[in-house]
Motif scaffolding. Structure first.
Motif, mmCIF file in Angstrom:
data_model
loop_
_atom_site.group_PDB
_atom_site.id
_atom_site.type_symbol
_atom_site.label_atom_id
_atom_site.label_comp_id
_atom_site.label_asym_id
_atom_site.label_seq_id
_atom_site.Cartn_x
_atom_site.Cartn_y
_atom_site.Cartn_z
ATOM 1 N N LEU A 68 21.505 21.263 -36.163
ATOM 2 C CA LEU A 68 22.515 20.211 -36.324
ATOM 3 C C LEU A 68 23.075 19.749 -34.984
ATOM 4 O O LEU A 68 23.283 18.559 -34.772
ATOM 5 C CB LEU A 68 23.676 20.730 -37.195
ATOM 6 N N VAL A 69 23.331 20.707 -34.112
ATOM 7 C CA VAL A 69 23.956 20.291 -32.845
ATOM 8 C C VAL A 69 22.919 19.902 -31.792
ATOM 9 O O VAL A 69 23.248 19.315 -30.774
ATOM 10 C CB VAL A 69 24.893 21.390 -32.280
ATOM 11 N N GLY A 70 21.668 20.262 -32.055
ATOM 12 C CA GLY A 70 20.613 19.817 -31.152
ATOM 13 C C GLY A 70 20.387 20.718 -29.953
ATOM 14 O O GLY A 70 19.695 20.344 -29.017
ATOM 15 N N PHE A 71 20.969 21.910 -29.956
ATOM 16 C CA PHE A 71 20.662 22.876 -28.897
ATOM 17 C C PHE A 71 20.752 24.288 -29.493
ATOM 18 O O PHE A 71 21.429 24.488 -30.513
ATOM 19 C CB PHE A 71 21.614 22.716 -27.691
ATOM 20 N N PRO A 72 20.050 25.247 -28.861
ATOM 21 C CA PRO A 72 20.058 26.591 -29.439
ATOM 22 C C PRO A 72 21.455 27.229 -29.377
ATOM 23 O O PRO A 72 22.169 27.022 -28.391
ATOM 24 C CB PRO A 72 19.091 27.382 -28.537
ATOM 25 N N VAL A 73 21.822 27.924 -30.421
ATOM 26 C CA VAL A 73 23.134 28.589 -30.406
ATOM 27 C C VAL A 73 22.996 30.066 -30.789
ATOM 28 O O VAL A 73 22.044 30.447 -31.465
ATOM 29 C CB VAL A 73 24.129 27.932 -31.405
#
Ligand SMILES: Nc1ncnc2c1ncn2[C@@H]1O[C@H](COP(=O)(O)OP(=O)(O)OP(=O)(O)O)[C@@H](O)[C@H]1O
Length: 504
Positions: A68-73
């Motif tokens: 969803l946010v477009g980067f790994p978390v």
């Protein structure tokens, strides 16, 4: 970054991917507290839930939030009881009453252990489903004040009528089509003339098809006509838990008084009492007391009484005294009508072509229809675009394709189809053309095409070395027939459900 939107969207996806019980148990009360420096911090209401979340959902949450946010978390869970009215961070549980009987006080591992020690394991597999109290409605209740969840986009009035009846589940809001016409009419008759139309009324059908909605509708209708009437809606799990607690606290007399002084008993998911001897015994007496006193009993189940294995014969025969009626999977027209009605209640505009797209794509059940509609609206909101077929495709591809395709294997589909139709797997994969083999083979083609990434050629190879035009024909035939043939639709849905259950 709008935390509420990310969390709503994440929950929307999880709600569809995992069972309702799991969702309500583990995720409903979790919140996304912060998302900083690539770390998503999730708050759980207690150590028990923190551990549950960590053990079960870190991976999927990491993937979903990351997408969803477009980067790994990274995902971190901390203990943080939810704020009282943090509505923005919550998601609507659309099954009020049934699963909202979440434990308030007894949710600790200690309680779970106590239940487990006694050999009582609630049917949902989690030994934490304690009772919340009576759930009795006499028109004077004030609502139970439970920690309700609320998805912003829905903007439904989620007011619970006198505690445990969901005011939203009414006959007015129940869309009637060929799949549920009989069930709706039977429920209406019972609501209008309790104990005079059919007693008991036994309602059965697959998951998410509206049985709970109809039970609540009966209660709401009857209360509208006579606010003094005593209506009790209860899931059989809650009945079991109440009984367990009553035995533990030596309050069985109170339990009996509570359950036997009712004008209309609405009991949901009765299949869960199968195999539970003392619950069946108690329910048998509750049933007899109510029935002989001329009180109405309405029962729902995922299958007809005959198919509930390990149900005592004396109960089974009583369930068959009145009317047994099924709710089937909805046809295309009904699915469209339901989506239209749900879309009208949302603040986001859902164009007609998106409704059409969803109605064609989601065939299984109404809960999934609703879930996908919510998911699409949440996704559009998140990316700041109006709802369109492209947005819907993107939202659902991520949801239905990626996750499911990963889990369901071609072998599992072949095995499941053969087992379901009772045909020999090798025969289904062979060259024979007898009718009892042809339909299962075409269903297998269809499911392989829809549920996996297999090419037409691969599918042809798996099913007797057929060429790709035969596979296209088979897939299209089943794809069209499930829209008009409710029996075939139910068969395909059942096979799919089993596949996902096994793959979960
Ligand atoms: N005909 C209908 N019209 C409008 N909404 C419906 C209809 N049928 C079901 N729904 C909605 O679909 C959702 C799922 O329905 P419900 O919980 O009643 O299913 P169920 O058959 O009890 O499922 P389960 O077997 O899993 O308990 C609910 O939000 C309900 O309001």
């Amino acid at each position: 970054m709008n935390l509420a939107k990310v969390w709503n969207s994440t929950l929307g996806t999880m709600q569809i991917q995992i069972s309702r019980h799991e969702f309500n148990t583990w995720l409903r009360r979790a919140t996304l507290i912060s998302l900083e420096n690539g770390v998503a911090t999730i708050g759980a209401p207690s150590a028990f839930f923190k551990e549950g979340l960590e053990n079960r959902y870190i991976g999927p949450l990491r993937e979903l939030i990351g997408n969803l946010v477009g980067f790994p978390v990274q995902v971190r869970v901390i203990i943080a009881p939810p704020a009282p009215v943090a509505a923005e961070h919550r998601l609507a549980s659309r099954e009020y009453g049934k699963d909202d009987d979440m434990p308030d006080l007894d949710e600790s591992p200690g309680y779970a252990a106590a239940n487990a020690q006694q050999g009582y394991v609630p049917a949902n597999g989690y030994a934490n489903g304690a009772s919340n109290g009576s759930g009795m409605h006499n028109g004077n209740g004030n609502g139970n004040g439970y920690d309700r969840l609320n998805m912003q986009q829905l903007e439904f009035s989620s007011a619970m009528r006198s505690g445990m009846l969901n005011a939203r589940y009414t006959f007015d809001r129940f869309i009637v089509g060929s799949s549920n016409r009989l069930a709706n009419a039977a429920c209406m008759a019972v609501a209008e003339h309790p104990a005079h139309a059919y007693n008991p009324l036994f309602l059965y059908g697959g998951v998410g098809l509206g049985k709970t909605h109809l039970l609540h509708a009966i209660g709401n209708y009857a209360l509208d006509r006579d606010p003094e009437i005593n209506v009790l809606y209860v899931s059989s799990e809650k009945f079991t838990n109440d009984l367990i607690n009553a035995i533990r606290r030596q309050q069985t007399e109170e339990f009996r008084i509570r359950y036997r002084n009712i004008d209309i008993l609405l009991i949901d998911d009765i299949q869960f009492i199968a195999g539970k001897e003392s619950t069946q015994e108690e329910f048998f007496h509750t049933f007899n007391t109510l029935h002989s006193a001329g009180k109405q009993i309405v029962i729902s189940s995922d299958r007809p009484p005959k198919a509930i294995l390990t149900l005592e014969e004396r109960l089974r025969s009583r369930f068959e005294w009145g009317l047994i009626v099924d709710v089937q999977t909805p046809d295309l027209e009904t699915r469209t009508a339901i989506l239209r009605a749900k879309a009208e209640q949302m603040s986001t505009h859902i164009p007609a072509e998106v409704i059409d797209f969803l109605a064609h794509r989601i065939q299984s059940n109404i809960r999934e229809l609703e879930g996908c509609l919510n998911r699409v609206a949440a996704y559009a909101q998140l990316i700041g675009a109006p709802v369109s077929t492209e947005v819907a495709t993107a939202a659902l591809n991520e949801l239905l394709d990626t996750t499911r395709r990963k889990r369901v294997t071609t072998e599992a589909i072949l095995r499941e189809v053969a087992e379901f139709y009772g045909v020999d797997l090798r025969a289904m994969q062979g060259r024979g053309r007898s009718r009892n083999i042809v339909v299962p083979r075409q269903v297998a083609m269809y499911l392989l095409r829809v549920e996996t990434d297999s090419s037409l050629m691969d599918i042809g190879q798996m099913l007797g070395g057929r060429d790709h035009t035969t596979v296209i024909y088979g897939c299209e035939k089943i794809g069209e027939e499930i829209n008009s043939d409710s029996r075939l639709r139910q068969e395909v849905v059942t096979i799919r459900d089993r596949l996902y259950q096994r793959a979960a």
